[in-house]
Design a protein around this motif. Structure first.
Motif, PDB file in Angstrom:
ATOM      1  N   SER A   1      -3.939   2.033  14.014  1.00  0.00           N
ATOM      2  CA  SER A   1      -4.255   1.665  12.631  1.00  0.00           C
ATOM      3  C   SER A   1      -5.356   0.622  12.579  1.00  0.00           C
ATOM      4  O   SER A   1      -5.608  -0.087  13.546  1.00  0.00           O
ATOM      5  CB  SER A   1      -3.013   1.101  11.937  1.00  0.00           C
ATOM      6  OG  SER A   1      -3.345   0.562  10.674  1.00  0.00           O
TER       7      SER A   1
ATOM      8  N   SER B   1     -10.339   1.433   4.663  1.00  0.00           N
ATOM      9  CA  SER B   1      -9.103   2.219   4.708  1.00  0.00           C
ATOM     10  C   SER B   1      -9.363   3.689   4.377  1.00  0.00           C
ATOM     11  O   SER B   1      -8.486   4.528   4.549  1.00  0.00           O
ATOM     12  CB  SER B   1      -8.043   1.631   3.766  1.00  0.00           C
ATOM     13  OG  SER B   1      -8.476   1.678   2.432  1.00  0.00           O
TER      14      SER B   1
ATOM     15  N   ASN C   1      -3.565  -1.171   6.722  1.00  0.00           N
ATOM     16  CA  ASN C   1      -2.380  -0.926   5.900  1.00  0.00           C
ATOM     17  C   ASN C   1      -1.255  -0.249   6.681  1.00  0.00           C
ATOM     18  O   ASN C   1      -0.087  -0.616   6.540  1.00  0.00           O
ATOM     19  CB  ASN C   1      -2.740  -0.057   4.693  1.00  0.00           C
ATOM     20  CG  ASN C   1      -3.496  -0.818   3.630  1.00  0.00           C
ATOM     21  OD1 ASN C   1      -3.286  -2.018   3.445  1.00  0.00           O
ATOM     22  ND2 ASN C   1      -4.388  -0.137   2.928  1.00  0.00           N
TER      23      ASN C   1
ATOM     24  N   LYS D   1       1.078   3.366   2.124  1.00  0.00           N
ATOM     25  CA  LYS D   1       1.506   3.693   3.488  1.00  0.00           C
ATOM     26  C   LYS D   1       3.005   3.488   3.674  1.00  0.00           C
ATOM     27  O   LYS D   1       3.613   4.118   4.537  1.00  0.00           O
ATOM     28  CB  LYS D   1       0.730   2.859   4.509  1.00  0.00           C
ATOM     29  CG  LYS D   1      -0.740   3.219   4.616  1.00  0.00           C
ATOM     30  CD  LYS D   1      -0.952   4.588   5.247  1.00  0.00           C
ATOM     31  CE  LYS D   1      -2.447   4.856   5.482  1.00  0.00           C
ATOM     32  NZ  LYS D   1      -2.692   6.220   5.972  1.00  0.00           N
TER      33      LYS D   1
ATOM     34  N   SER E   1       0.851  -1.191   0.000  1.00  0.00           N
ATOM     35  CA  SER E   1       0.000   0.000   0.000  1.00  0.00           C
ATOM     36  C   SER E   1       0.886   1.240   0.000  1.00  0.00           C
ATOM     37  O   SER E   1       2.091   1.157   0.259  1.00  0.00           O
ATOM     38  CB  SER E   1      -0.927   0.034   1.223  1.00  0.00           C
ATOM     39  OG  SER E   1      -0.281   0.625   2.333  1.00  0.00           O
TER      40      SER E   1
END
Lengths: 426, 426
Positions: free
Chosen positions: B150, B316, B153, B127, B125
């Motif tokens: 979180s 997300s 991701n 991230k 991802s």
């Protein structure tokens, strides 16, 4: 299209453009036939492989490669693909990272260790490489459907590659396959056939369908000689990423064994073409003990690989009768390497070790490789001072079940600072 | 380390090497403070961002970038990171593929469409980009633990980056998170804390812990200004991959909104530094209708983003009170773009459409973006003739549950040729 054992007239060859590939040659008797959808020798039934006539070499070739695209097609001059392959719709795998693994080296008492991390491919396994080459050959040979029997990574790779190429895919999988693998393949929208049987049943069915459907290319059956060549790019890339030289030791997982054999073939081609200096390297093979027919033969000092019934969590390596087993024995013995095997517990420890030290989350096959590296060191078979490359061929996201019982949260707390502090996590 | 709202003396700045970054500046009142672990303005409590003094520009800078490493550190001259960042242990994200999407363009009646596919990052991802920059800043500012709240991701990215950097990670997740996401984070061996609460509870707890633990860098809390800069690299890469020019339209998913805002900031920096010609581009934002506060504000013509309680499969993107919402409105309005939202059914169709046409299996966020592209075309807000780039920020393997009820095998058969033929699959 003609059947496997009845090659078309030689004249047909002239219409096929597969770059530097000029024929198929038998790995047993050396007989040659023209390029086509054949995988078994008409003389001795031995396996066929691609034969080349390379026209470029040395510095000029190296410059051409370095100026090429940032994917496996930079190696088009050394693959059975048309020259214009990079411009066709492809998922363009390759050029994955070669990660310097100093943390892992330190834990293992090694000097220089690298991880070739093929989980960075589009569908997160090395299968994208072999499928890309198979697809190129299949198109050139006039096939209109891309197919395979598979239990996982190959299914993803074929479905994705066919989608992007705009052609139909047909993937055969065991009906009892994990739901995750069904979903990841089905997402691409091709034909996905759940078969009530095990992988051997499906493989047999694929061969029968291939004989009936003239325009279906089963990547790992009737276009297998081209498919297998894709694995050479793993060796090519490692050499370029090291600055155009070969490592001293490599550790490679064994399923059919083709990957190991082709990485060695790739190294040899680089030497022959003057792209790297000739240097000695040792090739090591890695198997899970629950499916270790090649390791067993290696240790017994025999040339005969006796088929086994696989029983291991490393399902992507679980081929009980590996087609390239004898060639793996040749390569590992010729180079002074070895074939070792590790238990499923060691596989899981290998996955965790690589993730904890290098932030690389491998599938079970990668765990086999890391654990085998450790065992080869412990048994003195692999030199900790020699530069070593290990191959991670797939992604941990696809084999979560294998670690579900051994990893989890460190603690569970209420959502308050007091609870956090009481848990002793600071 | 001092608390967020009590900057250390200015003299301390001289010891911090974050490359071209020279200060933090308030996005509301413009006040400046020295570089440090601060995220809110001491004058007006507005959000802080990194301010730079770039010393290189034009052709010389372009050549330096092109000669740089094949990851986000080729952009080190434009990021708040030390000059030697590429040589520190990192998972080295970035340089993901910009895929020409002709099949999808054809289906949508568009001329030129590209997909920037960030599922190719190490933990699959975008991230990985922001965490890599946050990690660099955290090290330079003296932090010894990398942490985050979180739901997926980001947890993967922080745990993997910390493992490779050889420092401790602490990741807070909701205890009821899907088992898959727990496993993929736990595999890296850091501290994983399951918290009995929702994401808002965990986020609040993270802020409380950050205030107590002087040496913990919560990537998206106390080092957020640095973290957010990582998203600029998405814009930088697209421009370089297009041959050093900007696209005419971009479609970007909105969670906090920081990614969209930073891609625009990246484009502006490229223009300011003479790396691309100044050209007009429109920025479009994509949300799921079940969490569409920014789209709602855009359509209402207001500057106020009213928080919502998220209810969408695009988890997300499910931030009900997006910190950068107002800035997203500024960017989309300034450039002549728009913010649109799509239903969960459209999201699933978007995932399937991208996979079927281009062989790219996106997570739900990618489905939001594709579906929004389609809606923007249908409503005449996006020009089908103008060159367009859409951003796929994550991988379908992580959100399999979202499609579990809509995809599956085409047929189920017995393992015989007869059964295959009867099923009408040929």
């Amino acid at each position: 299209m003609t059947s496997v054992l009845t090659p078309a007239p030689t004249a047909a060859t002239s219409t096929v453009d597969l770059g530097p590939a000029v024929a198929l040659s038998c790995r047993e008797c050396g007989s040659r036939i023209e390029l086509g959808p054949y995988y078994a020798c008409t003389e001795c039934f031995g396996p066929l492989e691609v034969a080349y006539e390379f026209t470029e070499r040395g510095e000029a070739l190296r410059k051409k490669i370095e100026a090429g695209p940032d994917n496996i097609w930079r190696w088009a001059s050394l693959l059975p693909v048309p020259a214009g392959i990079a411009d066709t719709p492809n998922i363009n795998p390759g050029q994955t990272k070669l990660v310097r693994a100093d943390n892992l080296a330190r834990e293992l008492g090694m000097k220089t260790l690298w991880v070739k991390d093929d989980s960075g491919n589009p569908t997160h396994s090395f299968k994208d490489r072999v499928v890309a080459v198979a697809l190129a050959a299949a198109r050139e040979l006039g096939f209109t459907v891309l197919a395979c029997p598979s239990t996982g990574n190959l299914a993803n790779a074929v479905a994705a590659a066919a989608a992007r190429a705009g052609i139909r895919s047909v993937v055969l999988v065991p009906a009892n396959l994990e739901q995750q693998k069904i979903l990841t393949t089905a997402a691409y929208g091709g034909t996905l056939v759940a078969v009530d049987g095990n992988y051997d049943d499906i493989n047999r069915l694929a061969g029968q369908i291939a004989a009936e459907q003239d325009d279906w290319a089963f990547v790992n059956v009737n276009v297998r000689p081209y498919y297998a060549e894709g694995s050479k790019t793993l060796g090519f890339e490692v050499a370029e990423q090291l600055g155009w030289r070969l490592p001293e030791q490599v550790v490679i997982p064994i399923a059919s064994g083709a990957q190991l054999v082709k990485i060695d073939k790739g190294f040899q081609e680089l030497i022959d073409l003057g792209l790297v200096d000739s240097s000695e390297y040792k090739v090591f093979g890695a198997q899970a003990t629950g499916c270790s027919p090649v390791a067993t033969a290696f240790k017994a000092g025999t040339d005969t690989v006796r088929p086994v019934k696989p029983d291991t969590i490393a399902k992507s390596l679980a081929i009980g009768n590996p087609a390239d087993g004898p060639y793996v024995l040749d390569v590992t013995r010729r180079t002074g390497g070895a074939v070792e095997d590790v238990s499923d517990e060691e596989v899981i420890e290998g996955i965790k070790l690589l993730a904890r030290t290098e932030g690389i989350f491998a599938e079970t096959a990668g765990g086999v490789t890391v654990a085998t590296l450790r065992k080869l060191l412990a048994t003195g078979q692999l030199d900790p001072e020699a530069e070593t490359v290990i191959f991670n061929t797939g992604d941990g996201l696809k084999t979560l079940d294998a670690i579900a019982h051994v990893v989890g949260p460190t603690a569970r707390i209420a959502p308050t600072l007091a609870a956090f502090e009481e848990a002793g996590l600071a």
